[in-house]
Design a protein around this motif. Structure first.
Motif, PDB file in Angstrom:
ATOM      1  N   HIS A 144      -7.111  29.672 -20.364  1.00  0.00           N
ATOM      2  CA  HIS A 144      -8.150  29.995 -19.368  1.00  0.00           C
ATOM      3  C   HIS A 144      -8.552  31.469 -19.497  1.00  0.00           C
ATOM      4  O   HIS A 144      -9.727  31.813 -19.499  1.00  0.00           O
ATOM      5  N   HIS A 181      -0.944  27.789 -21.572  1.00  0.00           N
ATOM      6  CA  HIS A 181      -2.024  27.102 -20.852  1.00  0.00           C
ATOM      7  C   HIS A 181      -2.879  28.124 -20.084  1.00  0.00           C
ATOM      8  O   HIS A 181      -4.109  28.124 -20.184  1.00  0.00           O
ATOM      9  N   GLU A 182      -2.222  29.005 -19.337  1.00  0.00           N
ATOM     10  CA  GLU A 182      -2.954  30.010 -18.540  1.00  0.00           C
ATOM     11  C   GLU A 182      -3.688  30.997 -19.438  1.00  0.00           C
ATOM     12  O   GLU A 182      -4.776  31.465 -19.100  1.00  0.00           O
ATOM     13  N   ASP A 237      -7.370  22.473 -12.651  1.00  0.00           N
ATOM     14  CA  ASP A 237      -8.461  22.566 -13.622  1.00  0.00           C
ATOM     15  C   ASP A 237      -9.463  21.427 -13.449  1.00  0.00           C
ATOM     16  O   ASP A 237     -10.671  21.619 -13.581  1.00  0.00           O
ATOM     17  N   ASN A 246      -2.977  18.769 -14.727  1.00  0.00           N
ATOM     18  CA  ASN A 246      -4.003  19.757 -14.368  1.00  0.00           C
ATOM     19  C   ASN A 246      -5.405  19.188 -14.323  1.00  0.00           C
ATOM     20  O   ASN A 246      -6.319  19.800 -13.784  1.00  0.00           O
TER      21      ASN A 246
END
Ligand SMILES: [Zn+2]
Length: 370
Positions: free
Chosen positions: A69, A65-66, A161, A153
């Motif tokens: 980004h 997930h990170e 997010d 998120n």
């Protein structure tokens, strides 16, 4: 984050683990292991190994997930300083903000998109993969975890997010990034209080929704919303201001043609500020270099009338300059540990004066009290 341990790097991004992460790893392993042992009693101790693997895969999902980004941010030329795993999941630390609301939106949405994609794959695998037993259970669980990660998120409060997405939308509408931040912070505060209220209510047995976890997340949201609201406030105060506005009054400037005696009499003696060095300007007012006050000791004071400042000038290349019309917010991004001062120059190169970190702080204080 304080006390985080570096464990390696991915795509050139250092990955850190906060000690609070191990607590969560232990809790989740225990949680999954007891669940698996209950579902599949024949597993015995293997359930614990499987529980640990599941917990680690959960964190791999967080890292993915990170990375979502981070990779989008890197494509925009933004430096990703680190990815840190901590008690509430992961955090990618970006060197700067995106330049436009659209870019900001893309960085924010990338993480949940990765989570939803992983959910899709894992869900398909557990539905159509003809898996059975513990493996099917673990895959099904991971699918659910990724879905939850994406949805959680999207809560519209900074630093989540959803908060960043909300910020980019308000930024797009108003044209001002700090208004986006301020709005998303306020919404984050509302969700923070909601989480705390729900957490408390569940602890008192008033509701089935929420848990101590809801309370903790609410607290986390509230803390961060407060911080980002403050940052937005500073940005609001600074917006519209330029480098020119933060120039120090009576900046340490001296003309190259002055004699050392004139320099001492007019600029140094009686000056309340004890400048160690002065910017030197040529006849056109342009930057010619700088002079260190200490260097004047090399010339006997009896010669000071006859020696000009320019004989002691040091090279101008060491002095960073900034155009006077540069927005102050950009100037702040230029300053760092090494670079603490800038010479502010007009379009034609004429020196306006010196700008320091402290002069920006002073300007801010005046704005706050004004
Ligand atoms: Zn995210």
């Amino acid at each position: 984050m304080n006390g985080s341990i570096r464990v390696g790097s991915l795509f050139g991004i250092p990955v850190f683990i906060n000690p609070s992460w191990f607590l969560v790893l232990g809790l989740i392993t225990w949680n999954y292991a007891t669940w698996l042992a209950f579902q599949f009693p024949e597993l015995g101790l293997v359930a614990w190994g499987l529980g640990l693997v599941t917990a680690l895969l959960l964190f791999a999902s967080v890292v993915a997930h990170e990375l979502g980004h981070s990779l989008v941010a890197m494509r925009q030329g933004i430096e990703v300083k680190s990815i840190t795993l901590f008690i509430f999941g992961g955090l990618a630390s970006l060197g700067e903000e995106s330049k436009t609301p659209g870019d900001s939106f893309r960085v924010a949405i990338a993480g949940p998109l990765v989570s939803f994609t992983l959910f899709g794959w894992l869900h398909a695998l557990s539905t159509f993969g003809q898996l059975t037993g513990p493996l099917a259970a673990v895959i099904g669980l991971l699918a659910y975890v990724n879905l939850a990660l994406g949805v959680f998120n999207l809560i519209p409060g900074l630093p989540l997010d959803g908060g960043n997405i909300l910020k980019s939308i308000v930024w797009k509408i108003t044209g001002k990034p700090y208004q986006g931040t301020a709005f998303a912070s306020r919404v984050g505060q509302v969700f923070g209080w909601l989480g705390i209220g729900l957490g408390f209510a569940s602890l008192l047995g008033l509701t089935n929704v929420g848990s101590i976890w809801t309370l903790l997340v609410g607290w986390f949201l509230l803390q961060n919303a407060g911080q980002s609201a403050q940052a937005a406030g500073v940005q609001r105060l600074l917006s519209g201001l330029t480098a020119q506005d933060a120039v120090i009054p009576n900046s340490p400037l001296v003309s190259a043609a002055s004699s050392l005696r004139e320099f001492a009499n007019n600029k140094i003696i009686g000056n309340p500020v004890n400048w160690r060095k002065y910017l030197v300007t040529d006849e056109a007012g342009k930057l010619a270099g700088e002079i260190l006050v200490d260097d004047m000791k090399k010339v006997p004071t009896t010669d000071w009338w006859d020696v000009q400042v320019q004989t002691l000038v040091r090279s101008p290349s060491e002095i960073a300059t900034v155009p006077s019309t540069t927005p102050l917010l950009d100037v702040i991004n230029m300053l760092n540990e090494q670079l603490t001062e800038l010479a502010v120059v007009k379009e034609d190169g004429e020196v306006v004066g010196l700008l320091e970190k402290t002069s920006i702080v002073k300007l801010l204080e005046q704005k706050v009290t004004a």
